[in-house]
Design a protein around this motif. Structure first.
Motif, mmCIF file in Angstrom:
data_model
loop_
_atom_site.group_PDB
_atom_site.id
_atom_site.type_symbol
_atom_site.label_atom_id
_atom_site.label_comp_id
_atom_site.label_asym_id
_atom_site.label_seq_id
_atom_site.Cartn_x
_atom_site.Cartn_y
_atom_site.Cartn_z
ATOM 1 N N THR A 1 38.796 139.090 66.568
ATOM 2 C CA THR A 1 38.747 139.408 65.098
ATOM 3 C C THR A 1 39.849 139.009 64.210
ATOM 4 O O THR A 1 39.359 138.409 62.649
ATOM 5 C CB THR A 1 38.120 141.026 64.943
ATOM 6 O OG1 THR A 1 37.074 141.146 65.946
ATOM 7 C CG2 THR A 1 37.511 141.117 63.439
ATOM 8 N N GLY A 2 41.069 139.475 64.533
ATOM 9 C CA GLY A 2 42.047 139.083 63.737
ATOM 10 C C GLY A 2 42.194 137.706 63.499
ATOM 11 O O GLY A 2 42.535 137.190 62.682
ATOM 12 N N LEU A 3 42.114 136.787 64.561
ATOM 13 C CA LEU A 3 42.250 135.440 64.546
ATOM 14 C C LEU A 3 41.273 134.807 63.772
ATOM 15 O O LEU A 3 41.432 133.984 62.926
ATOM 16 C CB LEU A 3 41.975 134.784 66.241
ATOM 17 C CG LEU A 3 42.071 133.173 66.161
ATOM 18 C CD1 LEU A 3 43.494 132.625 65.743
ATOM 19 C CD2 LEU A 3 41.706 132.913 67.431
ATOM 20 N N ILE B 1 34.028 129.390 80.529
ATOM 21 C CA ILE B 1 34.837 128.858 79.459
ATOM 22 C C ILE B 1 33.823 128.316 78.407
ATOM 23 O O ILE B 1 34.364 128.502 76.964
ATOM 24 C CB ILE B 1 35.680 127.873 80.403
ATOM 25 C CG1 ILE B 1 36.568 128.626 81.343
ATOM 26 C CG2 ILE B 1 36.475 127.021 79.058
ATOM 27 C CD1 ILE B 1 37.560 127.587 81.986
ATOM 28 N N THR B 2 32.830 127.627 78.598
ATOM 29 C CA THR B 2 32.028 127.100 77.617
ATOM 30 C C THR B 2 31.461 128.184 76.734
ATOM 31 O O THR B 2 31.249 128.030 75.559
ATOM 32 C CB THR B 2 30.892 126.380 78.345
ATOM 33 O OG1 THR B 2 31.265 125.377 79.176
ATOM 34 C CG2 THR B 2 29.734 125.581 77.347
ATOM 35 N N ALA B 3 31.130 129.247 77.665
ATOM 36 C CA ALA B 3 30.535 130.495 76.813
ATOM 37 C C ALA B 3 31.554 131.015 75.593
ATOM 38 O O ALA B 3 31.222 131.333 74.638
ATOM 39 C CB ALA B 3 30.156 131.477 77.661
ATOM 40 N N LEU B 4 32.883 131.071 76.252
ATOM 41 C CA LEU B 4 33.832 131.512 75.108
ATOM 42 C C LEU B 4 34.265 130.444 74.118
ATOM 43 O O LEU B 4 34.345 130.867 72.884
ATOM 44 C CB LEU B 4 35.165 131.586 76.086
ATOM 45 C CG LEU B 4 35.369 132.707 77.066
ATOM 46 C CD1 LEU B 4 36.752 132.731 77.741
ATOM 47 C CD2 LEU B 4 35.465 134.072 76.059
ATOM 48 N N ILE B 5 34.025 129.259 74.260
ATOM 49 C CA ILE B 5 34.040 128.519 73.152
ATOM 50 C C ILE B 5 32.897 128.570 72.213
ATOM 51 O O ILE B 5 33.124 128.417 71.120
ATOM 52 C CB ILE B 5 34.394 126.943 73.657
ATOM 53 C CG1 ILE B 5 35.469 126.473 74.451
ATOM 54 C CG2 ILE B 5 34.135 125.773 72.687
ATOM 55 C CD1 ILE B 5 35.367 125.540 75.625
ATOM 56 N N GLY B 6 31.715 128.615 72.927
ATOM 57 C CA GLY B 6 30.563 129.015 72.071
ATOM 58 C C GLY B 6 30.515 130.117 71.447
ATOM 59 O O GLY B 6 30.153 130.241 70.211
ATOM 60 N N LEU B 7 31.117 131.133 71.919
ATOM 61 C CA LEU B 7 31.465 132.440 71.049
ATOM 62 C C LEU B 7 32.170 132.439 69.893
ATOM 63 O O LEU B 7 31.794 132.850 68.838
ATOM 64 C CB LEU B 7 31.700 133.342 72.197
ATOM 65 C CG LEU B 7 32.046 134.932 71.821
ATOM 66 C CD1 LEU B 7 32.084 136.027 73.021
ATOM 67 C CD2 LEU B 7 33.467 135.251 71.203
ATOM 68 N N LEU B 8 33.470 131.533 70.224
ATOM 69 C CA LEU B 8 34.162 131.401 68.873
ATOM 70 C C LEU B 8 33.711 130.443 68.065
ATOM 71 O O LEU B 8 33.558 130.830 66.772
ATOM 72 C CB LEU B 8 35.390 130.723 69.658
ATOM 73 C CG LEU B 8 36.389 131.818 70.377
ATOM 74 C CD1 LEU B 8 37.568 130.824 70.847
ATOM 75 C CD2 LEU B 8 36.613 133.064 69.389
#
Length: 480
Positions: free
Chosen positions: A153-155, A302-309
């Protein structure tokens, strides 16, 4: 002009978003992480074919709403999107109502992402779950998840504070990466999958249409994202015409509909879906089972993390612009309408979104479905507002410039309104199979309404500090 004001005493935003960034904001926000974290509920409710068809129909219905957005966005390319449309069509009070529900629709998505990051990371690195804090139902809230959410959240907050140009570049890279990885997963699914794995094609429910409907009513939540373009339209580079913005809205909806349809079917084909539907992250479990190894499951995560961001960044930006627009128009306390003297970003609005997002993490994973449902409700209210705004603007201002003018615009707007009303009724009527769940979803919706009332009350002094002419200038600029 890149300064802190566009007109005297009016806070301005820097014009730094190009066409690729606009598409990335919209498409990247829509595809997000739901196809990993919520795939189990989609398959369980409607089966792979039922869920895919629900997204296809839902995407088509969203396209109706998208047409309405395309016209009003080209008419009023201003920060806050729906706030401006409703204000021009109906005035201050209705503009606030639409803006408030819209903001909390975005915040529901942001909350979903903040909770999801711990869930996805735990699957990748099980050892990350340490220092349990408390229990909510069957879910344990870990200190490590809270800290991870605080970091992310900070990022996101910092990136948006430092300038929209940075956030836009970040979004382009994220969307490109997730699209490339998702294409690889789809190819793997279709090349190694079998059609027999799709059975039962319409889920495990005795009455298939109920499962189909259960997925369909959540589509506004998963498709919200195309409206990040209207929220940031004021920040478009000078070489981008309002008509192009309308076209990008429609293109992003078509692209997201195609993405969801293909990915759901390919995931259903890659392994017998009934075997993986109860897994923590069924999409990852399906590919892991099919390929007898963990590397492709890690690619999914990893794709999910990218999509999340990418989703998180897009919605966060959009939410801050809605709050900013309300503050700039002195509809809520004026402090939310101020921009940073150097970065040209709505600092107070961004900080507000960051705080609410972080606090939501304390509700735990049990609240994820609740955020989806309440977020869908809030976004549908906003979609209904846009449909009615278009109808009103067509009737009140028939000669107003429309760079992207719809054929049969009133017919499309009425159809869009009927779709939105139908979804809202399905979620509100207790006898409906997809009504909001008591107590948690009604509590969250109650919080949205009560907090809105409080902001309206505390904003009275701010509203009374300027007259209608000044407010028109603050919200509508030269489009008044």
């Amino acid at each position: 002009m890149e300064g802190n004001t566009i007109h005297k005493n009016q806070p301005g935003l820097k014009k730094a978003i190009g066409k690729t960034a606009f598409f990335s904001l919209a498409f990247g926000s829509m595809i997000g992480v739901g196809w990993v974290t919520a795939m189990g509920s989609w398959l369980n409710d409607a089966g792979p074919i039922g869920a895919a068809l629900a997204f296809a129909l839902g995407g088509s219905l969203m396209l109706l709403i998208g047409f309405c957005y395309a016209e009003v966005t080209s008419m009023l390319p201003l920060a806050g999107g729906e706030v401006s449309y409703a204000y021009k069509a109906y005035g201050t009070q209705k503009s606030f109502i639409i803006g408030w529900f819209l903001a909390f629709g975005y915040l529901s998505v942001s909350a979903f992402e903040a909770i999801s990051v711990g869930k996805v990371m735990s699957y990748l690195f099980p050892s990350i779950e340490f220092l349990p804090l408390y229990q909510i139902g069957n879910d344990t809230v870990f200190t490590s998840h809270i800290l991870l959410a605080l970091l992310c959240t900070g990022l996101i907050t910092w990136l948006n504070h430092k300038g929209v140009g940075n956030a836009a570049k970040f979004q382009i890279w994220l969307t490109s990466a997730i699209l490339l990885a998702a294409i690889l997963l789809m190819i793997a699914g279709f090349s190694s999958g079998e059609f027999k794995n799709l059975e039962p094609v319409f889920g495990n429910r005795d009455i298939p249409w109920k499962g189909f409907l259960a997925v369909l009513v959540t589509v506004p939540f998963w498709f919200v994202g195309f409206d990040t373009i209207p929220q940031s339209a004021e920040e478009a580079q000078s070489n981008i015409s309002p008509k192009v913005l309308g076209s990008l809205i429609l293109l992003s909806i078509i692209a997201a509909t195609t993405f969801y349809f293909i990915l759901i079917v390919s995931t259903g084909m890659v392994a017998p879906w009934n075997n993986i539907v109860d897994a923590s992250l069924p999409t990852a479990a399906a590919f892991k089972q099919a390929f007898a190894g963990s590397w492709i499951a890690k690619l999914v995560l990893i794709t999910a993390l990218i999509g999340l961001l990418s989703s998180w960044n897009g919605f966060f930006l959009a939410c801050s612009r809605v709050i900013f627009a309300l503050g700039r128009g002195r509809i809520i306390p004026a402090t939310f309408g101020k921009t940073h003297p150097v970065y040209g970003t709505p600092t107070k609005a961004i900080l507000f979104c960051g705080i609410i997002t972080f606090l939501s993490v304390f509700t735990g994973r049990q609240a994820m479905v609740a955020f989806v449902d309440v977020g869908s409700f809030c976004m549908t209210v906003a979609f209904l507002g846009v449909s009615f705004s278009l109808i009103s603007l067509r009737k009140k201002f028939p000669k107003m410039r429309r760079p992207y003018k719809l054929k049969y615009g009133l017919t499309i707007a009425y159809a869009s309104a009927i779709v939105a009303i139908s979804i809202l009724l399905l979620m509100l009527i207790p006898a409906s199979p997809v009504s909001l769940v008591w107590p948690i979803e009604w509590i969250i919706l109650g919080f949205v309404c009560i907090s809105g009332i409080l902001f309206w009350i505390t904003g009275k002094k701010s509203r009374n500090s300027i007259d209608k002419t000044q407010r028109d200038q603050q919200i509508l600029e030269d489009f008044k």
